[in-house]
Motif scaffolding. Sequence first.
Motif, short mmCIF file in Angstrom:
data_model
loop_
_atom_site.label_atom_id
_atom_site.label_comp_id
_atom_site.label_asym_id
_atom_site.label_seq_id
_atom_site.Cartn_x
_atom_site.Cartn_y
_atom_site.Cartn_z
N GLU A 150 0.83 -1.40 -0.02
CA GLU A 150 0.02 -0.17 0.37
C GLU A 150 1.05 1.12 -0.54
O GLU A 150 0.82 1.88 -0.92
N ALA A 151 2.12 1.24 0.58
CA ALA A 151 3.30 2.55 0.43
C ALA A 151 3.52 2.80 -0.74
O ALA A 151 4.26 3.71 -1.34
N ARG A 152 3.64 1.24 -1.87
CA ARG A 152 3.35 2.08 -3.47
C ARG A 152 2.51 2.39 -3.48
O ARG A 152 2.10 1.87 -5.50
N GLY A 153 1.17 2.64 -3.43
CA GLY A 153 -0.15 2.39 -4.01
C GLY A 153 -0.36 1.63 -4.73
O GLY A 153 -1.97 1.28 -5.45
N TRP A 154 -0.16 0.11 -4.31
CA TRP A 154 -0.76 -1.28 -4.58
C TRP A 154 -1.96 -1.29 -4.30
O TRP A 154 -1.92 -0.93 -2.80
N THR A 155 -2.69 -2.30 -4.87
CA THR A 155 -3.86 -2.21 -4.07
C THR A 155 -3.87 -3.98 -3.64
O THR A 155 -3.38 -4.98 -4.19
N VAL A 156 -4.27 -5.19 -2.92
CA VAL A 156 -4.02 -5.75 -2.30
C VAL A 156 -4.92 -6.34 -1.93
O VAL A 156 -6.19 -5.74 -0.70
N LYS A 157 -5.64 -7.92 -2.56
CA LYS A 157 -6.76 -8.17 -1.84
C LYS A 157 -6.46 -9.22 -1.89
O LYS A 157 -5.89 -10.23 -2.00
#
Length: 359
Positions: free
Chosen positions: A84-91
């Motif tokens: 999330e710190a990289r702007g990614w989304t984790v499902k």
Amino acid sequence: MRKIGLGRKAALIVVGALLAGGSLTACSSSADKSSGESPKQASSSTGSGDTSGAVEDLTIGLISHNIASPGIKLYRDVFTELAEARGWTVKSVDTGGDVVAAVNQTKQWVDEGVDVIVNDTVPNDLMTDGIKAANEADIPWFSVSSGGGVEGVANEVEANEYQSGAQLALAMVDAMGGEGNILRLTWSGLQSIRERSAALDAITATRENVKVVDTIELKVPGWAEDSYKQVTNYLQTHDDVDAIWMPWDDFAVDVSRAVEESGQDNIIIGGFDLDDSAADLLRKGGPFVMTNALNIPAMAAKSIALIEAEASGQDVPTMSYIPNCLATQDNIPAQGGRDSVEFWTGCYEEPLGLLADLS
């Protein structure tokens, strides 16, 4: 800014120190890979804590085999925080030990069009249908402690479990004074545990005064209660056990209780992972005397770095190893365990450089 708990803060401090030292850079394999730029690619920063210019907008499906395991939960928490710190989304989905549910979930993510799938601890050799579906959709499959050597897996991050098993076995034999009987607890459903067990067999095979007198297969899920019952029953009819080998240690409290209630105060216990409750047991003293600590925060950071490298069009190795460190009653810090900067700094002679190019 979203607040995180103290344990996760400490874990992320460990990861931050490693990343700041450039210690988790992804390395290239000799395998050919397309040099075309990923549609998600910007300039990559896989070896740095600075995420500016990093790969953006990735959606990752993360399968957790059973979040009841503190180690699996820690990996999920640290991985998610770093992603999330990289702007990614984790499902993130916990399948509670249900392999069929895990396969079905990965297929659903393929249909949804995620960019990456990460498998935490579900045996890769039981996930072949999900891996095939991901590969057919050109979705890279990464895993952690799920077993290497399975076709279609882009990268598996794990400890070198043969080395880890041998390290614990040698320490256990030494603590027994070079002779005695070992009762082995195991769960044969996971490759990493089979490798640890094979290392124990290799060590005891060369020492005529040390032997594994019996092996108890644990029930999964439900291993904590099952271990207490089975060890209690075994010790009621056997008084020749000098040590108990645990395949992981988040149920060390249950095995220790069974040993203490048996009245056989000569028995020592050793395991793997350094769960928080295991760290507390080491500080307390008693039969649980050692465990081979798994650097889960570093594993999560390594996964992130490799995903970022792959999305940037770089080659990634099929296997990456993160070293363990033996935790004992003598070197456990006053607070914390595998989320402790003090522990890992004391463990690794070169804490910032040791994880560089491990694959």
